[in-house]
Write a protein that holds these residues in place. Sequence first.
Motif, short mmCIF file in Angstrom:
data_model
loop_
_atom_site.label_atom_id
_atom_site.label_comp_id
_atom_site.label_asym_id
_atom_site.label_seq_id
_atom_site.Cartn_x
_atom_site.Cartn_y
_atom_site.Cartn_z
N SER A 111 0.84 -1.19 0.00
CA SER A 111 0.00 0.00 0.00
C SER A 111 0.88 1.26 0.00
O SER A 111 1.65 1.44 -0.94
CB SER A 111 -0.98 -0.04 1.18
OG SER A 111 -2.07 0.83 0.96
N ALA A 146 -11.01 8.25 -5.21
CA ALA A 146 -11.64 7.51 -4.11
C ALA A 146 -12.78 8.29 -3.47
O ALA A 146 -13.81 7.71 -3.11
CB ALA A 146 -10.59 7.16 -3.06
N ALA A 178 -10.27 5.48 8.06
CA ALA A 178 -11.42 5.10 7.23
C ALA A 178 -12.66 5.13 8.11
O ALA A 178 -12.57 5.00 9.33
CB ALA A 178 -11.23 3.71 6.63
N TRP A 189 -9.33 7.42 3.72
CA TRP A 189 -9.71 6.34 2.80
C TRP A 189 -11.19 6.04 3.03
O TRP A 189 -11.55 5.32 3.98
CB TRP A 189 -8.84 5.10 3.05
CG TRP A 189 -7.39 5.40 2.87
CD1 TRP A 189 -6.47 5.66 3.83
CD2 TRP A 189 -6.70 5.53 1.61
NE1 TRP A 189 -5.24 5.93 3.28
CE2 TRP A 189 -5.35 5.86 1.92
CE3 TRP A 189 -7.08 5.39 0.28
CZ2 TRP A 189 -4.39 6.05 0.93
CZ3 TRP A 189 -6.13 5.58 -0.70
CH2 TRP A 189 -4.80 5.90 -0.38
N PHE A 191 -13.67 4.14 2.61
CA PHE A 191 -14.17 2.82 2.29
C PHE A 191 -14.56 2.10 3.58
O PHE A 191 -13.68 1.79 4.39
CB PHE A 191 -13.11 2.00 1.54
CG PHE A 191 -12.64 2.62 0.26
CD1 PHE A 191 -13.35 2.42 -0.92
CD2 PHE A 191 -11.50 3.41 0.23
CE1 PHE A 191 -12.91 2.99 -2.11
CE2 PHE A 191 -11.06 3.98 -0.95
CZ PHE A 191 -11.77 3.78 -2.13
N VAL A 194 -12.44 -0.89 4.68
CA VAL A 194 -11.13 -0.63 5.30
C VAL A 194 -11.30 -0.55 6.81
O VAL A 194 -10.52 -1.14 7.58
CB VAL A 194 -10.51 0.66 4.74
CG1 VAL A 194 -9.23 1.00 5.49
CG2 VAL A 194 -10.22 0.52 3.25
N ASP A 246 -8.56 -3.51 -7.95
CA ASP A 246 -8.33 -2.77 -6.71
C ASP A 246 -8.81 -1.32 -6.89
O ASP A 246 -8.23 -0.56 -7.65
CB ASP A 246 -6.83 -2.79 -6.38
CG ASP A 246 -6.49 -2.10 -5.08
OD1 ASP A 246 -7.38 -1.50 -4.46
OD2 ASP A 246 -5.30 -2.15 -4.69
N ILE A 248 -9.03 0.82 -4.29
CA ILE A 248 -8.52 1.62 -3.17
C ILE A 248 -7.24 2.34 -3.56
O ILE A 248 -7.14 3.56 -3.45
CB ILE A 248 -8.35 0.75 -1.92
CG1 ILE A 248 -9.72 0.26 -1.44
CG2 ILE A 248 -7.64 1.52 -0.80
CD1 ILE A 248 -9.68 -0.64 -0.23
N THR A 249 -6.25 1.58 -4.02
CA THR A 249 -5.03 2.24 -4.51
C THR A 249 -4.97 2.27 -6.03
O THR A 249 -3.94 2.63 -6.60
CB THR A 249 -3.76 1.57 -3.94
OG1 THR A 249 -3.83 0.15 -4.15
CG2 THR A 249 -3.64 1.84 -2.46
N HIS A 276 -7.86 -5.29 -2.60
CA HIS A 276 -6.89 -4.67 -1.72
C HIS A 276 -7.05 -5.20 -0.30
O HIS A 276 -6.09 -5.62 0.35
CB HIS A 276 -7.07 -3.14 -1.74
CG HIS A 276 -5.96 -2.37 -1.10
ND1 HIS A 276 -4.98 -1.73 -1.82
CD2 HIS A 276 -5.67 -2.13 0.20
CE1 HIS A 276 -4.14 -1.13 -1.01
NE2 HIS A 276 -4.54 -1.37 0.24
#
Length: 301
Positions: A111, A146, A178, A189, A191, A194, A246, A248-249, A276
Motif C-alpha cells: 500500500s 476515491a 477510514a 480512505w 471505504f 477498510v 483494486d 482503493i489504490t 486490496h
Amino acid sequence: MQLNVKFPSDGETIAGILFRPDDAQGKLPTVICAGGWCYTKEIVLPHIARIVNEGGVQVLAFDYAGFGESSGKRRQHLDPWQQISDYRNALTYAEGRDDVDPSRLGCLGISYSGGHVLILAAIDPRIKAVVSIVPVVDGYNNLRRAHGERRFADLEAAILHDQKARAAGKNEGKIAMASRTPYDELSVWPFPRVNEVFTQVKETEAPLHEHWSTMESAELLLNYSVSPFLPRVINTNVMMIVAEGDNITAWDLEIEAFNKIPSPSKQVQILPGVSHMSLYSDRADTNVAAVHSREWFSKML
C-alpha cells in the motif's frame, strides 16, 4: 525464529522484529519491510515474512517513528519522506548485523509503503530487489478518485482549515483512517471495508494500531508521487503485485507506474479475484502475494 530489535533513526528509536528461518546459519539475504497507512509491524507483514523465510531469506519488519512500539513525540503522523528515511536507516542497521549479508539487501512494501520501495529502488544503491504490493503511486489522483469530486472538495477544505490552524499555533487536527459512514464522517480512505478489516486486525493481531492520523498526513499524501523516480530504477530487480480491480489504490495507476520503470529485470503479478482488503482479511490471498515475494527474493537475492 523471531527476534525483537531496536535501531536509531533520525533521533528516534525504531522497534522491529527480525524473522529468521529456523536453523539458519551464517549471513543471509535480508528484506526490510514496513506497512502502509497507520500500520504497525504486526499487520500482514509477519504472515508474508514467514513465507519469505521459506526461501532462505530473513525479513526485518519495523514500526515507523511515531507508530506502534517506536518512539516519536508526534504520533500517527505520516510523512512519506521520514518513513523512507526510516527504511534507509533500517538498511544501515541491517548492514551492520553479523547475520546479514550486506551485499544482498531487498525491500518490501504494501500500500503506502509499496510506493516507498519504488522510490527507494531509485535512490538507494544498496537495494538489489524490491517487491511492491498494491502500491500508492499518485496520492492526488488516488484520493480524488476515491472520494469523488464533491467529497474530495470537503477533504481539501478540511486540510486547508488545519493548515491555517497550525500556522496560528493551534493544535493540529486529526482525521480518521477510514469510516463506516464516509458520507457523514470525513476520512482519508472513504471505504467502510477498510474500517471493518482494520478494526478486526486491531482486535486479533495488532493492538497498537490506531485508526487515525494527523490531518497534515493527508496533505502530504496529496503531494506524493512516485513518478519522478521511476525512470531512475534501472539496476534494481522490481516485482509489483497488483490486486485485480483494486479500487482503493487504483490498480490501473499501478500498472501505468510499472510500465514507466526502465529496469530490464521487472515483473508484474496480477492477482485475479483478490481485492486490496482481502490481502489482509483472507489469509489465502495473503499467502499468494507472499509466495510471489518469496520466489522473487529467492531468485534475485
